[in-house]
Design an enzyme around this catalytic site. Structure first.
Site, PDB file in Angstrom:
ATOM      1  N   SER A 227       5.510   0.583  10.323  1.00 39.40           N
ATOM      2  CA  SER A 227       6.366   1.005  11.058  1.00 39.40           C
ATOM      3  C   SER A 227       6.873  -0.562  11.686  1.00 39.40           C
ATOM      4  CB  SER A 227       6.736   1.423  12.334  1.00 39.40           C
ATOM      5  OG  SER A 227       5.609   1.982  13.107  1.00 39.40           O
TER       6      SER A 227
ATOM      7  N   GLU B 229       0.885  -0.732   0.102  1.00 38.63           N
ATOM      8  CA  GLU B 229      -0.013  -0.123  -0.146  1.00 38.63           C
ATOM      9  C   GLU B 229       0.897   1.036   0.108  1.00 38.63           C
ATOM     10  OE1 GLU B 229      -2.321   2.604   3.218  1.00 38.63           O
ATOM     11  OE2 GLU B 229      -2.438   0.433   3.385  1.00 38.63           O
TER      12      GLU B 229
ATOM     13  N   LYS C 257     -11.431  -1.653   6.883  1.00 40.30           N
ATOM     14  CA  LYS C 257     -10.139  -2.026   7.729  1.00 40.30           C
ATOM     15  C   LYS C 257     -10.323  -0.737   9.423  1.00 40.30           C
ATOM     16  CE  LYS C 257      -5.967   1.466   7.256  1.00 40.30           C
ATOM     17  NZ  LYS C 257      -5.658   2.687   6.892  1.00 40.30           N
TER      18      LYS C 257
END
Length: 217
Positions: free
Chosen positions: A184, A44, A134
């Site tokens: 991350s 993404e 989501k």
């Protein structure tokens, strides 16, 4: 099976969507390739980068002969959705529920993954034609919220994103998540800064290994 159905199933089967946010345009192809080589096949690219269309196009072109699928994230309006799809995005994610974005995806036969948090938003998204939901930000509510939503709403496809790590990813799958989005925890930004693609590749591979371990338990 249509292209849209194939991409939707790929997102579910692959378990992981790598969230590529804040990557310099000149490094995006190398980073995406390294993450793909680490075992992540759904990528993404977030639309909060001013050059997101060019980046999507570049990554889609570079990985076209592989089994990777490339999508756009942080898509907040219909115009951005159109631009991302025209650039080659085969799935579109958003942090919120915007029915106009879902409508564009349905018209273009592209997978729609809007952001939801509550049962009302989940039902509204599915009624509008969403393909996967989501759950964002997942860290706010934790894995238990996935099972809590699925209790009354059945087998709705939920992809937690935001705060998913190698340490907690198993709990999200145990709760019923069909896939997870990871930024991350999966993307090694220090290695990117140092142009160390081996480091990018190894962190992606470590996250994939954590997911595979969680899935096998």
């Amino acid at each position: 099976m249509s292209r849209k159905q194939s991409v939707q199933q790929h997102l579910i089967d692959s378990d992981i969507v790598a969230v590529l946010r804040g990557i310099p345009e000149e490094k995006i192809v190398d980073v995406a390739t390294a993450i793909y080589e680490g075992g992540v096949t759904a990528l993404e690219i977030t639309a909060d980068n001013p050059n997101y269309a060019e980046m999507i196009s570049a990554v889609e072109g570079a990985l076209r002969e592989t089994d990777a699928v490339v999508g756009a994230g942080t898509v907040m309006d219909a115009e951005t959705a159109h631009t991302a799809i025209d650039a080659g995005a085969s799935f579109v994610l958003a942090p919120d529920l915007n029915t106009e974005v879902i409508e564009v995806c349905n018209d273009e036969d592209v997978v729609a993954v809007p952001g939801i948090m509550t049962p009302t938003e989940a039902v509204g998204a599915m009624n509008a034609g969403a393909d996967i939901l989501k759950l964002f930000p997942a860290s706010t509510v934790g894995p238990s919220h996935v099972s809590a939503l699925r209790g009354p709403l059945g087998d709705i496809p939920i992809m937690p994103t935001g705060g998913v790590s190698a340490d907690n990813v198993g709990s999200y799958f145990d709760a019923g998540a069909v896939a997870v989005g990871a930024g991350s925890a999966l993307v090694n930004y220090e290695a990117i800064k140092d142009e160390n693609m081996d480091g990018v590749r190894s962190q992606a591979a470590a996250f994939v290994a954590a997911v595979e371990s969680a899935r096998s338990e």
